[in-house]
Design an enzyme around this catalytic site. Structure first.
Site, PDB file in Angstrom:
ATOM      1  N   TRP A  14     126.229 -63.854 -18.119  1.00 22.35           N
ATOM      2  CA  TRP A  14     125.707 -64.138 -19.464  1.00 22.35           C
ATOM      3  C   TRP A  14     124.184 -64.135 -19.474  1.00 22.35           C
ATOM      4  CZ3 TRP A  14     127.119 -65.782 -24.443  1.00 22.35           C
ATOM      5  CH2 TRP A  14     126.108 -66.407 -25.170  1.00 22.35           C
ATOM      6  N   ASN A  16     120.921 -64.879 -22.572  1.00 18.61           N
ATOM      7  CA  ASN A  16     120.415 -64.951 -23.944  1.00 18.61           C
ATOM      8  C   ASN A  16     118.891 -64.821 -23.955  1.00 18.61           C
ATOM      9  OD1 ASN A  16     121.323 -67.857 -23.137  1.00 18.61           O
ATOM     10  ND2 ASN A  16     120.011 -68.371 -24.835  1.00 18.61           N
ATOM     11  N   ASP A  17     118.162 -65.729 -24.549  1.00 15.16           N
ATOM     12  CA  ASP A  17     116.738 -65.518 -24.859  1.00 15.16           C
ATOM     13  C   ASP A  17     115.890 -64.881 -23.754  1.00 15.16           C
ATOM     14  OD1 ASP A  17     117.854 -67.386 -26.537  1.00 15.16           O
ATOM     15  OD2 ASP A  17     116.322 -68.896 -26.223  1.00 15.16           O
ATOM     16  N   GLN A  33     117.274 -66.326 -20.186  1.00 17.68           N
ATOM     17  CA  GLN A  33     118.307 -67.345 -20.085  1.00 17.68           C
ATOM     18  C   GLN A  33     119.534 -66.714 -19.446  1.00 17.68           C
ATOM     19  OE1 GLN A  33     118.342 -70.996 -21.571  1.00 17.68           O
ATOM     20  NE2 GLN A  33     116.616 -70.275 -20.373  1.00 17.68           N
ATOM     21  N   PHE A  73     116.090 -74.380 -19.749  1.00 15.31           N
ATOM     22  CA  PHE A  73     116.140 -73.667 -21.024  1.00 15.31           C
ATOM     23  C   PHE A  73     114.879 -72.817 -21.211  1.00 15.31           C
ATOM     24  CE2 PHE A  73     119.435 -76.074 -23.876  1.00 15.31           C
ATOM     25  CZ  PHE A  73     120.435 -75.753 -22.976  1.00 15.31           C
ATOM     26  N   SER A  74     114.720 -72.287 -22.417  1.00 14.36           N
ATOM     27  CA  SER A  74     113.687 -71.277 -22.660  1.00 14.36           C
ATOM     28  C   SER A  74     112.262 -71.789 -22.490  1.00 14.36           C
ATOM     29  CB  SER A  74     113.864 -70.694 -24.061  1.00 14.36           C
ATOM     30  OG  SER A  74     115.002 -69.886 -24.061  1.00 14.36           O
ATOM     31  N   ARG A 140     112.183 -78.475 -27.398  1.00 14.33           N
ATOM     32  CA  ARG A 140     112.354 -77.366 -26.458  1.00 14.33           C
ATOM     33  C   ARG A 140     111.529 -76.108 -26.777  1.00 14.33           C
ATOM     34  NH1 ARG A 140     117.558 -77.897 -28.852  1.00 14.33           N
ATOM     35  NH2 ARG A 140     118.162 -76.178 -30.227  1.00 14.33           N
ATOM     36  N   ASP A 141     111.668 -75.149 -25.879  1.00 22.47           N
ATOM     37  CA  ASP A 141     111.163 -73.781 -26.002  1.00 22.47           C
ATOM     38  C   ASP A 141     109.635 -73.676 -26.039  1.00 22.47           C
ATOM     39  OD1 ASP A 141     113.869 -73.375 -26.149  1.00 22.47           O
ATOM     40  OD2 ASP A 141     113.920 -72.973 -28.305  1.00 22.47           O
ATOM     41  N   GLU A 195     114.019 -72.814 -33.342  1.00 22.53           N
ATOM     42  CA  GLU A 195     113.957 -72.570 -31.904  1.00 22.53           C
ATOM     43  C   GLU A 195     112.882 -71.521 -31.592  1.00 22.53           C
ATOM     44  OE1 GLU A 195     118.436 -73.582 -30.457  1.00 22.53           O
ATOM     45  OE2 GLU A 195     118.225 -71.558 -31.207  1.00 22.53           O
ATOM     46  N   TRP A 297     124.174 -66.235 -32.337  1.00 27.38           N
ATOM     47  CA  TRP A 297     124.991 -67.356 -31.861  1.00 27.38           C
ATOM     48  C   TRP A 297     126.330 -67.446 -32.593  1.00 27.38           C
ATOM     49  CZ3 TRP A 297     124.564 -69.231 -27.356  1.00 27.38           C
ATOM     50  CH2 TRP A 297     123.316 -69.394 -26.742  1.00 27.38           C
TER      51      TRP A 297
HETATM   52  C1  FRU Z   1     117.848 -70.173 -28.414  1.00 26.22           C
HETATM   53  C2  FRU Z   1     118.196 -71.343 -27.520  1.00 26.22           C
HETATM   54  C3  FRU Z   1     116.945 -72.129 -27.168  1.00 26.22           C
HETATM   55  C4  FRU Z   1     117.311 -72.765 -25.856  1.00 26.22           C
HETATM   56  C5  FRU Z   1     118.165 -71.707 -25.210  1.00 26.22           C
HETATM   57  C6  FRU Z   1     119.276 -72.243 -24.364  1.00 26.22           C
HETATM   58  O1  FRU Z   1     118.778 -69.150 -28.401  1.00 26.22           O
HETATM   59  O2  FRU Z   1     119.156 -72.155 -28.146  1.00 26.22           O
HETATM   60  O3  FRU Z   1     116.542 -73.045 -28.148  1.00 26.22           O
HETATM   61  O4  FRU Z   1     116.196 -73.091 -25.087  1.00 26.22           O
HETATM   62  O5  FRU Z   1     118.711 -70.925 -26.251  1.00 26.22           O
HETATM   63  O6  FRU Z   1     119.904 -71.223 -23.660  1.00 26.22           O
END
Ligand code: FRU
Length: 487
Positions: A14, A16-17, A33, A73-74, A140-141, A195, A297
């Site tokens: 998997w 993501n970001d 991610q 996380f990000s 976060r982020d 985010e 998402w």
């Molecule tokens: C955005 C998010 C971020 C977080 C990450 C977790 O897609 O939800 O806010 O840091 O993905 O994987």
């Protein structure tokens, strides 16, 4: 689903970001991610890939790994050239990663840092983590950049209080101690979380004396096309506070955001699969490049995976950003950075009549340049794939482009079937399309109107251009394919 050919995806598992985008020592680094253990979101860590050209990526071992206490996380990476952090080793200035430590038990998110002395391949966790803790469950982020202006010369972090829909700005001299500068939001939206913010300067219409600041915020749900989406706000930043140039459209707190209020916001992308996009550090201000996660998402976790090589998720093409005045409004312009292509077909000055479609082939990874004019009341339809097994249909009518991917969505998650809308500058179409296995990116009107969607697999290279309700005049249809495709 088949792995994309010209978009980054990891070989397994998997993703993501995009995280920690940085150009350093001649290479573009893309952290992301990543779940080292499977095709679902979990055990979040930072995967790593690098590239010399933003097109061909080499995947590296996991850069930052989850621990018993935290997922990673990000976040972002900066080059700490003056070793302000003191994390350099033996005179080598470090790369410093700033990311969210998401507690694995209990709800707690704080920011941590790690440093690398070998150009981003291996990382050491800072012993003083977390470096910034608000006692929050949804903080976060962090995106860090170097501010240098009238207010001074220091590091700035933009991050979110996700549930409160706020961007929070901090400053630091050493990347280890952070002090609150200001907050921005909630504004323009009344539901979902905020985010992955980013804040950067861009010259308006290429004028170096007219620099504006652009704030990017990803929102989920609450995107213009449903589910995850990313808005941008143009304004000014004085080193302390971001001030938008125009008031936000009014939205009642707690109300489901009405469509017209959403439409009044500025969106990076009007499709459903462009989320959490952020820009590279380490490039000049005139070279502002964004990469986003090409999913949503609403269904990301349900997308089918290949049984033999299980992998889920990919990035958009990299896009070079600029700021232009377009019909009295300041807009972000995106110029895709794709692979080298060779010509496959070129059609010009042809008229298409109802019932007499024009057919051409577009290889799995290809770029289609389209310039069309329509009779009054006519629409143009671009059908991807072989009828009846179409993957998607693009329609152009009355200054609007729609992308219908419901036609081929059988076997895909229920939320996947959708129709997206993109307002165009004028009647007709002037656009560049990038097709890949399972995706399309539409850059219309010189990149000021953009739509990115995953689409069902095309079962053939066939594309049909239909005229409906009147004639379609083709000024240009040029098809080019990734060089390797031809071999
Ligand atoms: C955005 C998010 C971020 C977080 C990450 C977790 O897609 O939800 O806010 O840091 O993905 O994987």
């Amino acid at each position: 689903m088949t792995r994309p050919l010209i978009h980054f995806s990891s070989a397994r598992n998997w993703l993501n970001d995009p995280n920690g985008l940085i150009f350093h020592d001649g290479r573009y680094h893309l952290y992301f991610q990543y779940n080292p253990h499977g095709v679902d979101h979990g055990f979040m860590s930072w995967g790593h890939a690098s590239s010399a050209d933003l097109v061909t990526w080499q995947e590296h071992p996991v850069a930052l790994r989850y621990t018993d206490e935290h997922e990673i996380f990000s976040g972002s990476v900066v080059f700490d050239e003056r070793d302000t952090s003191g994390l350099g080793i033996g005179g080598t200035a470090p790369l410093v990663a700033v990311f969210t430590l998401a507690a694995r038990s209990g709800a707690h998110q704080s920011q941590g840092i790690a440093s690398s002395a070998d150009g981003g391949l291996s990382w050491s966790m800072h012993s003083g983590n977390p470096v910034l803790d608000r006692g929050s469950a949804d903080f976060r982020d962090p995106k860090v950049f170097r501010y240098s202006g009238p207010a001074g010369d220091y590091w700035v972090m933009v991050a979110v209080e996700a549930v409160q829909r706020k961007v929070v700005l901090y400053r630091s001299d050493d990347l280890r101690h952070w002090e609150l500068l200001s907050e921005y939001g909630p504004r323009g939206t009344a539901f979902g979380v905020w985010e992955c913010p980013d804040l950067f300067p861009l010259a308006l219409d290429g004028d170096p004396d007219d620099v504006r600041w652009v704030l990017i915020v990803s929102m989920n749900p609450g995107g213009v096309a449903g589910g995850s989406g990313t808005m941008y706000v143009v304004g000014s930043f004085d080193g302390v506070r971001f001030v938008p140039a125009a008031p936000a459209p009014e939205v009642e707190p707690g109300a489901k955001t009405p469509d017209d209020a959403l439409a009044a916001l500025d969106w990076i992308d009007h499709g459903r699969d462009c989320y959490a996009g952020v820009t590279f550090s380490g490039l000049g201000d005139e070279d502002r490049i964004l990469i986003a996660w090409m999913s949503n998402w609403e269904y990301a976790g349900e997308m089918p995976t290949d049984a033999i090589e299980p992998q889920r998720g990919s990035m958009t093409l990299a896009r070079r950003l600029s700021l232009v005045t377009e019909r009295g409004r300041i807009r972000l312009r995106q110029e895709p950075i794709g692979p080298a292509v060779v010509p496959v077909a070129a059609i010009a000055d042809v008229e298409v009549r109802p019932g007499e479609p024009l057919t051409f082939e577009a290889p799995p990874a290809s770029r289609i340049r389209l310039r069309l004019r329509l009779d009054d009341g006519a629409s143009a339809e671009l059908r991807l794939g072989d009828a009846p097994a179409l993957a998607a249909v693009l329609r152009v009518r009355d200054g609007e482009l729609t992308l219908d991917r419901r036609v081929g969505a059988e076997g895909l998650p229920e939320a996947f079937g959708s129709l997206e809308r993109l307002e165009l500058r004028a009647d007709g179409l002037d656009a560049v399309l990038w097709l890949d296995e399972g995706s399309i990116e539409v850059f219309a009107d010189d990149g000021t109107a953009v739509l990115t969607d995953r689409i069902p697999a095309r079962r053939s290279d066939r594309v049909e251009l239909h005229a409906v309700g009147g004639r379609v005049r083709i000024d240009e249809v040029t098809v080019e394919a990734e060089e390797e495709d031809r071999a």
